[in-house]
Design a protein around this motif. Structure first.
Motif, mmCIF file in Angstrom:
data_model
loop_
_atom_site.group_PDB
_atom_site.id
_atom_site.type_symbol
_atom_site.label_atom_id
_atom_site.label_comp_id
_atom_site.label_asym_id
_atom_site.label_seq_id
_atom_site.Cartn_x
_atom_site.Cartn_y
_atom_site.Cartn_z
ATOM 1 N N PHE A 35 0.617 -1.179 -0.235
ATOM 2 C CA PHE A 35 -0.038 0.467 -0.209
ATOM 3 C C PHE A 35 0.969 1.354 -0.251
ATOM 4 O O PHE A 35 1.701 1.240 0.396
ATOM 5 C CB PHE A 35 -0.886 0.187 1.601
ATOM 6 C CG PHE A 35 -2.115 -0.715 1.773
ATOM 7 C CD1 PHE A 35 -1.190 -1.685 2.063
ATOM 8 C CD2 PHE A 35 -3.657 -0.731 1.459
ATOM 9 C CE1 PHE A 35 -2.172 -3.479 1.713
ATOM 10 C CE2 PHE A 35 -4.183 -1.519 1.380
ATOM 11 C CZ PHE A 35 -3.514 -3.195 1.489
ATOM 12 N N PHE A 91 4.277 7.506 2.675
ATOM 13 C CA PHE A 91 4.087 6.427 3.554
ATOM 14 C C PHE A 91 3.482 4.969 2.677
ATOM 15 O O PHE A 91 2.151 4.625 1.949
ATOM 16 C CB PHE A 91 3.242 5.857 5.193
ATOM 17 C CG PHE A 91 3.755 7.144 5.294
ATOM 18 C CD1 PHE A 91 2.550 7.663 6.387
ATOM 19 C CD2 PHE A 91 4.073 7.047 6.651
ATOM 20 C CE1 PHE A 91 2.752 9.108 6.790
ATOM 21 C CE2 PHE A 91 4.335 8.126 7.543
ATOM 22 C CZ PHE A 91 4.330 9.062 7.741
ATOM 23 N N LYS A 95 1.745 -5.534 3.793
ATOM 24 C CA LYS A 95 0.930 -6.111 4.853
ATOM 25 C C LYS A 95 0.633 -7.986 5.164
ATOM 26 O O LYS A 95 0.802 -7.817 3.203
ATOM 27 C CB LYS A 95 -1.084 -5.398 4.983
ATOM 28 C CG LYS A 95 -1.479 -6.207 5.881
ATOM 29 C CD LYS A 95 -3.195 -5.727 5.018
ATOM 30 C CE LYS A 95 -3.996 -6.748 6.202
ATOM 31 N NZ LYS A 95 -3.908 -8.611 6.167
ATOM 32 N N PHE A 99 -0.245 -4.975 9.022
ATOM 33 C CA PHE A 99 0.158 -4.007 7.988
ATOM 34 C C PHE A 99 2.236 -3.197 8.595
ATOM 35 O O PHE A 99 1.529 -3.065 10.191
ATOM 36 C CB PHE A 99 -0.494 -2.469 8.363
ATOM 37 C CG PHE A 99 -1.242 -2.127 7.089
ATOM 38 C CD1 PHE A 99 -2.818 -3.316 7.498
ATOM 39 C CD2 PHE A 99 -1.345 -1.981 5.785
ATOM 40 C CE1 PHE A 99 -3.683 -2.967 6.652
ATOM 41 C CE2 PHE A 99 -2.721 -1.512 5.228
ATOM 42 C CZ PHE A 99 -3.466 -2.753 5.459
ATOM 43 N N PHE A 101 4.599 0.049 8.957
ATOM 44 C CA PHE A 101 4.627 1.326 7.693
ATOM 45 C C PHE A 101 6.190 1.531 8.076
ATOM 46 O O PHE A 101 6.720 1.544 8.734
ATOM 47 C CB PHE A 101 3.684 2.437 8.665
ATOM 48 C CG PHE A 101 2.899 2.097 8.228
ATOM 49 C CD1 PHE A 101 1.716 1.594 8.808
ATOM 50 C CD2 PHE A 101 2.193 3.207 7.251
ATOM 51 C CE1 PHE A 101 -0.045 1.316 8.374
ATOM 52 C CE2 PHE A 101 0.751 2.920 6.995
ATOM 53 C CZ PHE A 101 -0.125 2.129 7.512
ATOM 54 N N GLY A 102 6.671 2.313 6.587
ATOM 55 C CA GLY A 102 7.626 2.722 6.855
ATOM 56 C C GLY A 102 7.608 4.416 7.210
ATOM 57 O O GLY A 102 6.460 4.659 8.003
ATOM 58 N N THR A 103 8.865 4.912 7.019
ATOM 59 C CA THR A 103 8.959 5.956 8.197
ATOM 60 C C THR A 103 9.185 7.247 7.098
ATOM 61 O O THR A 103 8.040 8.184 8.118
ATOM 62 C CB THR A 103 10.738 6.019 8.594
ATOM 63 O OG1 THR A 103 11.813 6.563 7.322
ATOM 64 C CG2 THR A 103 10.391 5.564 10.151
ATOM 65 N N TYR B 33 -7.792 -1.119 14.989
ATOM 66 C CA TYR B 33 -6.670 -1.007 15.134
ATOM 67 C C TYR B 33 -5.787 0.335 15.753
ATOM 68 O O TYR B 33 -7.080 1.657 15.708
ATOM 69 C CB TYR B 33 -5.497 -0.917 13.546
ATOM 70 C CG TYR B 33 -5.813 -2.406 12.665
ATOM 71 C CD1 TYR B 33 -6.700 -2.190 12.312
ATOM 72 C CD2 TYR B 33 -5.221 -3.421 12.510
ATOM 73 C CE1 TYR B 33 -6.970 -3.783 11.317
ATOM 74 C CE2 TYR B 33 -4.419 -4.369 12.059
ATOM 75 C CZ TYR B 33 -5.679 -4.092 11.436
ATOM 76 O OH TYR B 33 -5.889 -5.347 10.225
ATOM 77 N N TYR B 35 -2.466 2.851 16.205
ATOM 78 C CA TYR B 35 -1.876 3.404 15.904
ATOM 79 C C TYR B 35 -1.295 4.573 16.526
ATOM 80 O O TYR B 35 -1.710 5.133 16.851
ATOM 81 C CB TYR B 35 -1.169 3.221 14.345
ATOM 82 C CG TYR B 35 -1.369 2.051 13.658
ATOM 83 C CD1 TYR B 35 -3.020 2.233 13.292
ATOM 84 C CD2 TYR B 35 -0.792 1.651 13.627
ATOM 85 C CE1 TYR B 35 -3.078 1.184 11.798
ATOM 86 C CE2 TYR B 35 -0.679 0.226 12.699
ATOM 87 C CZ TYR B 35 -1.939 0.173 11.573
ATOM 88 O OH TYR B 35 -1.975 -0.922 10.457
ATOM 89 N N GLY B 40 9.936 10.126 12.986
ATOM 90 C CA GLY B 40 10.677 9.676 12.358
ATOM 91 C C GLY B 40 10.300 8.018 13.015
ATOM 92 O O GLY B 40 11.599 7.151 12.503
ATOM 93 N N HIS B 41 9.142 7.918 13.196
ATOM 94 C CA HIS B 41 9.056 6.220 13.201
ATOM 95 C C HIS B 41 8.211 5.979 12.615
ATOM 96 O O HIS B 41 7.211 4.570 12.106
ATOM 97 C CB HIS B 41 8.567 6.192 14.862
ATOM 98 C CG HIS B 41 10.057 6.320 15.993
ATOM 99 N ND1 HIS B 41 10.347 4.618 15.416
ATOM 100 C CD2 HIS B 41 10.092 6.948 16.685
ATOM 101 C CE1 HIS B 41 11.453 5.054 17.130
ATOM 102 N NE2 HIS B 41 11.626 6.617 17.111
ATOM 103 N N GLY B 42 7.423 6.744 12.016
ATOM 104 C CA GLY B 42 6.417 6.485 10.881
ATOM 105 C C GLY B 42 5.016 5.954 12.099
ATOM 106 O O GLY B 42 4.436 6.464 13.226
ATOM 107 N N LEU B 43 4.344 5.285 11.456
ATOM 108 C CA LEU B 43 2.590 4.472 12.483
ATOM 109 C C LEU B 43 3.795 3.188 12.798
ATOM 110 O O LEU B 43 4.092 2.723 12.127
ATOM 111 C CB LEU B 43 1.998 4.912 12.022
ATOM 112 C CG LEU B 43 0.997 5.753 11.218
ATOM 113 C CD1 LEU B 43 1.187 6.809 9.773
ATOM 114 C CD2 LEU B 43 -0.453 5.384 10.953
ATOM 115 N N GLN B 101 -6.837 -0.171 4.179
ATOM 116 C CA GLN B 101 -7.578 0.132 5.654
ATOM 117 C C GLN B 101 -7.067 1.372 5.670
ATOM 118 O O GLN B 101 -6.490 2.498 4.955
ATOM 119 C CB GLN B 101 -6.235 -0.115 6.613
ATOM 120 C CG GLN B 101 -6.246 0.292 8.073
ATOM 121 C CD GLN B 101 -5.059 -0.620 8.471
ATOM 122 O OE1 GLN B 101 -3.808 0.000 8.328
ATOM 123 N NE2 GLN B 101 -4.573 -1.681 9.401
#
Lengths: 111, 112
Positions: A35, A91, A95, A99, A101-103, B33, B35, B40-43, B101
């Motif tokens: 995604f 992002f 998945k 999921f 996620f990248g930063t 969910y 989150y 610097g960490h995204g989700l 999502q």
């Protein structure tokens, strides 16, 4: 566990330039989904595209296109003729069972 | 619009106080969910639910608990808030047919 690398932390382009956002992922799942999400300055997360791991056909949708290469575990996203409204954090999120996620890559389009 | 709301949208609280965030969906999706998003960490996934009273831990579950007594509501509780829990919290639902999502608008929590 999965891992996502978006090596480009910040990118700036001038309006109308093309820009490609890179995503490399690691996964042990044999079947998974990929995604891309966009987070504009207003803060909401917007779904952009979903690809299945067994479908490597690349796609173009308007100014957006995606390049999925399973052999290199890459899922890159290109915006052609960028516009100021494209300024956002993008992002990548593979998945499998969950999921990841990248930063994120922060894109700024300069008018 | 995916029909997800979060409340409150903004909250400032003191260290050591309990805090509950609410996520409400109108889509009747099974999976929900929580989150947190930090620079610097995204989700990062805190907890998720796969049905009423069915929940499981995510990557960063320490210090958080969840409950789901109805399909439409998923609550996230910080039993004793700490400054490290200052963050933006997003709720999400997953369409089990498409696996897409969708996210709520987020809650900005500040623990002082």
């Amino acid at each position: 566990a999965q891992k996502v690398t978006q090596a480009q932390t910040e990118i700036s382009v001038v309006e109308k330039e093309d820009v490609t956002l890179d995503c490399v992922y690691e996964t042990r799942d044999t079947t998974y989904y990929l995604f891309w999400y966009k987070q504009p300055p207003s803060g909401e997360l917007v779904f952009l595209i979903r690809r299945n791991s067994f479908d490597e056909q690349n796609e173009i949708s308007g100014r957006y296109s995606w390049n999925f290469q399973k052999s290199t575990s890459s899922f890159n996203f290109t915006i052609t003729a960028s516009q100021v409204v494209d300024s956002a954090v993008y992002f990548c999120a593979p998945k499998g069972s969950q999921f990841y996620f990248g930063t994120g890559t922060s894109l700024t389009v300069i008018p | 619009d995916a029909g997800i709301t979060q409340s409150p949208r903004h909250k400032v609280t003191e260290t050591g106080t309990p805090v509950t965030l609410r996520c409400h969906q109108t889509e009747n999706h099974r999976y929900m969910y929580w989150y947190r998003q930090d620079p610097g960490h995204g989700l990062r996934l805190i907890h998720y639910s796969y049905g009423v009273k069915d929940t499981d831990k995510g990557e960063v579950s320490d210090g958080y608990s969840v409950s789901r007594s109805k399909t439409e509501d998923f609550l996230l509780t910080l039993e004793s808030a700490t400054s490290s829990q200052t963050s933006v919290y997003f709720c999400a639902i997953t369409n089990q047919n498409s696996y897409e999502q969708y996210f709520g608008p987020g809650t900005r929590l500040t623990v002082t």
